[in-house]
Motif scaffolding. Structure first.
Motif, PDB file in Angstrom:
ATOM      1  N   ARG A 100       0.832  -1.209   0.000  1.00 42.96           N
ATOM      2  CA  ARG A 100       0.000   0.000   0.000  1.00 42.96           C
ATOM      3  C   ARG A 100       0.862   1.252   0.000  1.00 42.96           C
ATOM      4  NH1 ARG A 100      -5.540  -1.121   3.071  1.00 42.96           N
ATOM      5  NH2 ARG A 100      -5.628  -3.348   2.700  1.00 42.96           N
ATOM      6  N   ALA A 101       1.952   1.227   0.773  1.00 40.50           N
ATOM      7  CA  ALA A 101       2.845   2.387   0.811  1.00 40.50           C
ATOM      8  C   ALA A 101       3.507   2.617  -0.544  1.00 40.50           C
ATOM      9  CB  ALA A 101       3.909   2.186   1.892  1.00 40.50           C
ATOM     10  N   ALA A 102       3.810   1.545  -1.247  1.00 38.91           N
ATOM     11  CA  ALA A 102       4.447   1.672  -2.557  1.00 38.91           C
ATOM     12  C   ALA A 102       3.481   2.213  -3.609  1.00 38.91           C
ATOM     13  CB  ALA A 102       4.999   0.321  -3.006  1.00 38.91           C
ATOM     14  N   LEU A 103       2.219   1.872  -3.505  1.00 41.86           N
ATOM     15  CA  LEU A 103       1.245   2.316  -4.502  1.00 41.86           C
ATOM     16  C   LEU A 103       0.669   3.699  -4.224  1.00 41.86           C
ATOM     17  CD1 LEU A 103      -0.741  -0.986  -5.138  1.00 41.86           C
ATOM     18  CD2 LEU A 103       0.890   0.131  -6.648  1.00 41.86           C
ATOM     19  N   LEU A 104       0.786   4.169  -3.011  1.00 38.25           N
ATOM     20  CA  LEU A 104       0.186   5.447  -2.644  1.00 38.25           C
ATOM     21  C   LEU A 104       0.708   6.633  -3.471  1.00 38.25           C
ATOM     22  CD1 LEU A 104      -1.936   6.488  -0.698  1.00 38.25           C
ATOM     23  CD2 LEU A 104      -0.108   6.944   0.929  1.00 38.25           C
ATOM     24  N   PRO A 105       2.017   6.782  -3.692  1.00 36.68           N
ATOM     25  CA  PRO A 105       2.476   7.914  -4.528  1.00 36.68           C
ATOM     26  C   PRO A 105       1.953   7.849  -5.963  1.00 36.68           C
ATOM     27  CG  PRO A 105       4.308   7.010  -3.287  1.00 36.68           C
ATOM     28  CD  PRO A 105       3.156   6.076  -3.097  1.00 36.68           C
ATOM     29  N   SER A 106       1.853   6.657  -6.514  1.00 44.14           N
ATOM     30  CA  SER A 106       1.309   6.526  -7.871  1.00 44.14           C
ATOM     31  C   SER A 106      -0.156   6.920  -7.909  1.00 44.14           C
ATOM     32  CB  SER A 106       1.465   5.089  -8.369  1.00 44.14           C
ATOM     33  OG  SER A 106       2.816   4.752  -8.451  1.00 44.14           O
ATOM     34  N   GLY A 107      -0.898   6.516  -6.900  1.00 41.65           N
ATOM     35  CA  GLY A 107      -2.310   6.887  -6.827  1.00 41.65           C
ATOM     36  C   GLY A 107      -2.505   8.384  -6.729  1.00 41.65           C
ATOM     37  N   ARG A 108      -1.662   9.035  -5.919  1.00 39.41           N
ATOM     38  CA  ARG A 108      -1.755  10.491  -5.801  1.00 39.41           C
ATOM     39  C   ARG A 108      -1.415  11.174  -7.118  1.00 39.41           C
ATOM     40  NH1 ARG A 108       0.853  10.239  -0.425  1.00 39.41           N
ATOM     41  NH2 ARG A 108       2.782  10.432  -1.579  1.00 39.41           N
ATOM     42  N   ALA A 109      -0.392  10.677  -7.818  1.00 42.79           N
ATOM     43  CA  ALA A 109       0.005  11.274  -9.099  1.00 42.79           C
ATOM     44  C   ALA A 109      -1.096  11.111 -10.141  1.00 42.79           C
ATOM     45  CB  ALA A 109       1.297  10.648  -9.591  1.00 42.79           C
ATOM     46  N   VAL A 110      -1.697   9.941 -10.188  1.00 43.93           N
ATOM     47  CA  VAL A 110      -2.770   9.707 -11.163  1.00 43.93           C
ATOM     48  C   VAL A 110      -3.963  10.608 -10.862  1.00 43.93           C
ATOM     49  CG1 VAL A 110      -4.466   8.000 -11.933  1.00 43.93           C
ATOM     50  CG2 VAL A 110      -2.085   7.360 -11.749  1.00 43.93           C
ATOM     51  N   LYS A 111      -4.309  10.731  -9.590  1.00 43.47           N
ATOM     52  CA  LYS A 111      -5.452  11.574  -9.227  1.00 43.47           C
ATOM     53  C   LYS A 111      -5.194  13.035  -9.579  1.00 43.47           C
ATOM     54  CE  LYS A 111      -8.480  12.707  -5.389  1.00 43.47           C
ATOM     55  NZ  LYS A 111      -8.759  12.495  -3.973  1.00 43.47           N
ATOM     56  N   SER A 112      -3.988  13.537  -9.284  1.00 45.86           N
ATOM     57  CA  SER A 112      -3.687  14.930  -9.609  1.00 45.86           C
ATOM     58  C   SER A 112      -3.624  15.153 -11.121  1.00 45.86           C
ATOM     59  CB  SER A 112      -2.390  15.375  -8.943  1.00 45.86           C
ATOM     60  OG  SER A 112      -1.294  14.714  -9.519  1.00 45.86           O
ATOM     61  N   ASN A 113      -3.115  14.178 -11.863  1.00 47.39           N
ATOM     62  CA  ASN A 113      -3.109  14.287 -13.331  1.00 47.39           C
ATOM     63  C   ASN A 113      -4.515  14.307 -13.886  1.00 47.39           C
ATOM     64  OD1 ASN A 113      -0.398  14.456 -13.843  1.00 47.39           O
ATOM     65  ND2 ASN A 113      -0.124  12.247 -13.818  1.00 47.39           N
ATOM     66  N   HIS A 114      -5.376  13.458 -13.360  1.00 50.72           N
ATOM     67  CA  HIS A 114      -6.761  13.424 -13.836  1.00 50.72           C
ATOM     68  C   HIS A 114      -7.433  14.774 -13.560  1.00 50.72           C
ATOM     69  CE1 HIS A 114     -11.060  12.431 -13.835  1.00 50.72           C
ATOM     70  NE2 HIS A 114     -10.710  11.630 -14.825  1.00 50.72           N
ATOM     71  N   ARG A 115      -7.208  15.310 -12.394  1.00 48.82           N
ATOM     72  CA  ARG A 115      -7.790  16.596 -12.036  1.00 48.82           C
ATOM     73  C   ARG A 115      -7.262  17.698 -12.966  1.00 48.82           C
ATOM     74  NH1 ARG A 115      -5.622  17.633  -7.141  1.00 48.82           N
ATOM     75  NH2 ARG A 115      -6.582  15.743  -6.359  1.00 48.82           N
ATOM     76  N   ARG A 116      -5.954  17.685 -13.229  1.00 46.83           N
ATOM     77  CA  ARG A 116      -5.343  18.705 -14.075  1.00 46.83           C
ATOM     78  C   ARG A 116      -5.793  18.592 -15.540  1.00 46.83           C
ATOM     79  NH1 ARG A 116      -0.935  18.529 -17.259  1.00 46.83           N
ATOM     80  NH2 ARG A 116      -0.286  16.528 -16.437  1.00 46.83           N
ATOM     81  N   LEU A 117      -5.798  17.369 -16.041  1.00 50.22           N
ATOM     82  CA  LEU A 117      -6.100  17.167 -17.460  1.00 50.22           C
ATOM     83  C   LEU A 117      -7.592  17.275 -17.773  1.00 50.22           C
ATOM     84  CD1 LEU A 117      -3.662  14.225 -18.192  1.00 50.22           C
ATOM     85  CD2 LEU A 117      -3.443  16.595 -18.970  1.00 50.22           C
ATOM     86  N   SER A 118      -8.439  17.064 -16.790  1.00 48.69           N
ATOM     87  CA  SER A 118      -9.880  17.109 -17.055  1.00 48.69           C
ATOM     88  C   SER A 118     -10.462  18.505 -16.905  1.00 48.69           C
ATOM     89  CB  SER A 118     -10.618  16.131 -16.152  1.00 48.69           C
ATOM     90  OG  SER A 118     -10.462  16.500 -14.793  1.00 48.69           O
ATOM     91  N   ARG A 119      -9.638  19.480 -16.497  1.00 48.84           N
ATOM     92  CA  ARG A 119     -10.124  20.857 -16.422  1.00 48.84           C
ATOM     93  C   ARG A 119     -10.451  21.368 -17.810  1.00 48.84           C
ATOM     94  NH1 ARG A 119      -5.464  23.398 -13.844  1.00 48.84           N
ATOM     95  NH2 ARG A 119      -5.045  21.792 -12.360  1.00 48.84           N
ATOM     96  N   VAL A 120     -11.540  22.076 -17.925  1.00 53.79           N
ATOM     97  CA  VAL A 120     -11.933  22.661 -19.211  1.00 53.79           C
ATOM     98  C   VAL A 120     -11.046  23.862 -19.479  1.00 53.79           C
ATOM     99  CG1 VAL A 120     -13.814  23.737 -20.486  1.00 53.79           C
ATOM    100  CG2 VAL A 120     -14.290  21.897 -18.867  1.00 53.79           C
TER     101      VAL A 120
END
Length: 121
Positions: A100-120
């Motif tokens: 879980r500790a190893a996957l947490l940074p990847s999850g945060r990066a994916v979430k922030s990318n999705h938020r950034r890229l999905s902005r109109v």
């Protein structure tokens, strides 16, 4: 007797899974940008550089977090044995925490990318 997971760990695992499930959407949103950068003559490929560097930093951060989780379990080994509990290294709890500790940074990066890229724009 199996250990029943607490609500907080179940909720954290569900949040991590939800974040990582956004990866295909992030890839789909990023591909046109990467293609446009590959076809341009501009030497400063911002999105390509960002994609590579964030993956590398998430991988390094995740590997360090996993090693820290195993180191913490190793430090707690003898105190757990002496107190009569099954050590986390032997029961699999340490491996679960490290994963879980190893996957947490990847999850945060994916979430922030999705938020950034999905902005109109």
């Amino acid at each position: 007797m199996p250990i029943k997971p607490n609500t907080r760990s179940v909720r954290a695992a569900a949040a991590l899974t939800g974040n990582l499930m956004l990866a295909p959407a992030v890839i789909a949103m990023r591909m046109p940008m990467l293609t446009a950068e590959a076809n341009s003559s501009n030497p400063y490929r911002v999105e390509t550089t960002r994609a590579v560097t964030e993956k590398m930093s998430a991988m390094v951060e995740g590997a360090l977090a996993a090693q820290m989780a195993f180191a913490q379990a190793a430090i707690q080994f003898w105190p757990e044995v002496w107190s009569g509990r099954t050590p986390a290294l032997l029961s699999g709890v340490a491996a679960d925490r490290a994963m879980r500790a190893a996957l947490l940074p990847s999850g945060r990066a994916v979430k922030s990318n999705h938020r950034r890229l999905s902005r109109v724009k």
